[in-house]
Every structure is written in structure tokens, then in C-alpha cells.
Design a protein around this motif. Structure first.
Motif, PDB file in Angstrom:
ATOM      1  N   GLU A 280       0.794  -1.229   0.000  1.00  0.00           N
ATOM      2  CA  GLU A 280       0.000   0.000   0.000  1.00  0.00           C
ATOM      3  C   GLU A 280       0.829   1.284   0.000  1.00  0.00           C
ATOM      4  N   ALA A 281       2.036   1.243   0.518  1.00  0.00           N
ATOM      5  CA  ALA A 281       2.854   2.468   0.581  1.00  0.00           C
ATOM      6  C   ALA A 281       3.476   2.764  -0.783  1.00  0.00           C
ATOM      7  N   ASP A 282       3.667   4.040  -1.068  1.00  0.00           N
ATOM      8  CA  ASP A 282       4.346   4.454  -2.305  1.00  0.00           C
ATOM      9  C   ASP A 282       5.834   4.684  -2.092  1.00  0.00           C
ATOM     10  N   LEU A 283       6.225   4.911  -0.843  1.00  0.00           N
ATOM     11  CA  LEU A 283       7.629   5.134  -0.501  1.00  0.00           C
ATOM     12  C   LEU A 283       7.845   4.631   0.916  1.00  0.00           C
ATOM     13  N   ALA A 284       9.013   4.010   1.139  1.00  0.00           N
ATOM     14  CA  ALA A 284       9.382   3.578   2.481  1.00  0.00           C
ATOM     15  C   ALA A 284      10.606   4.351   2.934  1.00  0.00           C
ATOM     16  N   ILE A 285      10.591   4.731   4.213  1.00  0.00           N
ATOM     17  CA  ILE A 285      11.749   5.366   4.848  1.00  0.00           C
ATOM     18  C   ILE A 285      12.145   4.475   6.012  1.00  0.00           C
ATOM     19  N   THR A 286      13.322   3.880   5.949  1.00  0.00           N
ATOM     20  CA  THR A 286      13.743   2.955   6.992  1.00  0.00           C
ATOM     21  C   THR A 286      15.202   3.196   7.360  1.00  0.00           C
ATOM     22  N   TYR A 287      15.633   2.504   8.422  1.00  0.00           N
ATOM     23  CA  TYR A 287      17.036   2.631   8.832  1.00  0.00           C
ATOM     24  C   TYR A 287      17.919   1.614   8.121  1.00  0.00           C
TER      25      TYR A 287
END
Length: 383
Positions: A280-287
Motif C-alpha cells: 500500500e505504501a508508495d515510498l518507504a523510509i527505513t534505517y
């Protein structure tokens, strides 16, 4: 955290289902004991030693070893002896080692077969000397040779005490029954490894909760931790951009929750359902954990990666190399991330490159990886 234990859990359950008895040796039983208990596993404490401080950051895997017991033959002998007793007490017939080189060494002294369970970082290429782990920094060949020799000298002294032949090169420590790289070549920390067997990634251990998005439109999922130096900047940017955003933030500081609270931004201190987020997400921000990064790439989603240490940074560099995301170095000064997040959302090239990775592995079956590994365990034991 639970990264290493969680990654192995689907395989551990399958091994048990196939009649194998699985014993866990973990460095932080107080942190993972509860999680293992929910899966009807127990654990013993793995032998550990405090890190010995050395000048500068680690330059090679040999440099890491020298910081954790391999700088002294007596210290290494004690660690090997403790591992040997754990293997005897559990009746081990095979050792599966995840970032446990001293367990590999102990198994060698007992004649036990070893399967390396590695994401790539924990098993360096069979090069001598072991390669520079910081390819953006110039490191002389002699420095790498000296690091290898220092660690190898103590390894061979321990082997000699058990009446075993010395290793010709430090890399030979990883000559085992099966080197299973649980990753893809594009995400290998060592870009120049050469020929190797990549098994692909394992499915998630599960346990995440489904979350509802705070609005419609371009959706952003963020998985942040307090130790990430750029976490606060990421929250400030997400607050400013106004896109529907879900943020999984364990141990969320109340200050962050209060300051960045907004109708379009929703926090969760419980792990999010990764399958839902990747779809569902268009972009992921992760470590830049390998498991989460791989999951989003297999779904064709670009990433902004905020690594906290070398292993994660090397993964992030590989994502950047394939044009499927961007990275902010943990050594970079804290700054405004709005332009970078906007670029990742608005430039279709990032999504297209992530989708190219997903298309390449569209027929990849994560469940088949488990079946193949279980089969291979049986073959090694039978042999």
C-alpha cells in the motif's frame, strides 16, 4: 533488536516441523527470550566478549574479529571452549551460524558440519587478505594484510591446541559444508564477491498489526528508531510534506509524538504488518535493515534509507547503485530532508528501478527458500 532472530524464525519452525531439534544460542537472551517463548523455543546465552577499542572504524572483517576476541589467543581459546561446551550440552550434530565466526571455529574443532546463515555482511568473500569494507575510503593493501595476519595467527594457535592443522588464510575460516547467502546479489554488502550461491530472502516472521492510513493520496511508510541520527529530520519532513504517513517507531519519544502530531501522520509503537505496508505504501523510509529493504524492493517500491552503522550503510549503497532509492549517511550533518523525500516521490525513475528489481524476481518463492534450506540441512546431516 529482533532482526537476526526474526529472520531465522521461519526456518527454525520449519526445521522443527521436519523433526529436527533446534537449540538457540543468542547474545541477548533477556531481549529475545520472550519472543522465542511465544514460538515455543528456548535459548542459551552465547559466549561474548567486550569489544576491544582500536583506532578508527573497522576496515575489514579481520578488523572486526580483532575487536571481539581474535586479538588474543588466550581470549579466543576461552571463547572456543565455551562454544564447544554449548554444542556438547545441546547434542548438536550441525551448527547454523549467523554472524558467529567463533561458533564456526569451535565446530571445526569438534568436526561438526556448519551451514552459514548469512545476509552477506557476516561472510566475507574468500579473498586474501579479506577486502576493505569501506570501499569509499582508500585503505592500503599492506594494512589489510596485517589485519588478516594478526587474526590468523591467533586462530591457528587455537587450532594447534586442539591438534588441528593451521589455516592458510583467514578466509578459510568460512570454508564450511554450506555457505547459504540469504539475500540477492544486487544487495550483497560485498559488490565484488564473485561467484556465490544466493538463496534469496526468507518470508517475514509475521506478527505485525494492520494499520489504517490517515487519508488518501500518495502514502509514505516510515520505520524509524531513536538511534538513527536523522530520524527527527525525517519526521519533520514528513510533517511538512502532508502526505498520508504511517510511522512505526518503537520507544517513540513523547516529545516527538507531541511535536509532530498531525491529521496526516499516524504513529504506531507496534510493528506494522509488512505485507500491508509493502503493497500500500508508495515510498518507504527505513534505517536500512536488509529484511525491510528487500521486502519493499520485491514490491517495487523505492526507499529512503537512514542507516545507523556500517552494515546498514553498505546495503543502502547497493540500493542507490541500482537507482531504487537514496541514502543519508550516518556521518552526514543533520539537515532538511524535504527536498530528498519530494524527489523520491516525484521522480518516476526511482520507482521504475525498484519495479525492475521486483520484475526480475517476480517468480521468486520465499516459501521455497525454506523448503530448499531444510532439504539441504538433511543432506548435510546425512553426509
Amino acid at each position: 533488536n529482533l532482526g537476526h532472530v526474526g529472520a531465522f524464525m521461519p526456518l527454525a519452525r520449519s526445521l522443527r516441523d521436519h523433526g529436527h531439534e533446534v537449540h538457540w544460542a543468542v547474545t541477548q537472551p533477556a531481549s529475545v527470550g520472550e519472543f522465542l517463548a511465544t514460538q515455543n523455543f528456548s535459548c542459551v546465552a552465547a559466549p561474548v566478549v567486550p569489544e576491544v577499542q582500536r583506532d578508527g572504524p573497522p576496515l575489514s572483517y579481520a578488523d572486526i574479529l580483532l575487536r571481539f576476541g581474535y586479538g588474543s589467543s588466550s581470549t579466543l581459546f576461552g571463547l572456543v571452549g565455551a562454544w564447544r561446551e554449548l554444542m556438547r550440552l545441546t547434542g548438536a550434530q550441525m551448527v547454523m551460524a549467523d554472524h558467529a565466526p567463533t561458533a564456526v571455529l569451535a565446530a571445526r574443532t569438534l568436526g561438526l558440519p556448519v551451514m552459514l546463515f548469512s545476509n552477506g555482511f557476516t561472510v566475507p568473500p574468500r579473498h586474501s587478505p579479506l577486502p576493505n569494507m569501506r570501499p569509499w575510503a582508500e585503505v592500503s593493501q599492506q594494512v589489510l594484510v596485517d589485519l588478516d595476519r594478526a587474526a590468523l595467527r591467533n586462530v591457528n594457535q587455537v587450532l594447534n591446541r586442539f591438534g588441528l592443522a593451521p589455516l592458510p588464510h583467514l578466509a578459510n575460516l568460512f570454508d564450511v559444508a554450506e555457505e547459504s547467502l540469504i539475500s540477492f546479489p544486487e544487495l550483497d554488502h560485498y559488490a565484488d564477491r564473485g561467484p556465490a550461491r544466493y538463496w534469496g530472502s526468507l518470508p517475514s516472521a509475521g506478527g505485525g498489526v494492520k494499520l489504517s492510513w490517515p487519508g488518501d493520496g500518495t502514502k509514505v511508510f516510515a520505520y524509524l528508531r531513536r538511534e538513527a541520527i536523522h530520524a527527527e529530520s525525517a519526521l519533520a519532513a514528513l510533517h511538512a510534506l502532508g502526505h498520508p504517513t504511517l510511522v512505526y517507531f518503537p520507544e517513540l519519544p513523547k516529545e516527538f509524538a507531541d511535536r509532530f502530531s498531525a491529521p496526516h501522520l499516524r504513529f504506531s509503537t507496534q510493528a506494522a504488518d509488512i505485507d500491508q505496508m509493502t503493497q500500500e505504501a508508495d515510498l518507504a523510509i527505513t534505517y536500512s535493515s536488509l529484511a525491510t529493504t528487500t521486502a519493499f524492493l520485491l514490491a517495487g517500491k523505492p526507499l529512503l534509507l537512514l542507516p545507523t552503522h556500517l552494515e546498514q550503510y553498505l546495503v543502502a549503497r547497493r540500493v542507490v547503485d541500482m537507482g531504487a532509492g537514496a541514502v543519508v549517511s550516518p556521518e552526514a550533518p543533520v539537515g532538511d530532508l524535504v527536498p530528498l523525500i519530494a524527489e523520491l516521490l516525484n521522480n518516476p525513475g526511482y520507482r521504475q528501478n525498484a519495479q525492475a528489481f521486483a520484475a526480475k524476481y517476480a517468480k521468486f518463492d520465499q516459501q521455497a527458500v525454506i523448503s530448499n534450506l531444510v532439504r539441504r540441512v538433511g543432506e548435510v546431516l546425512a553426509r
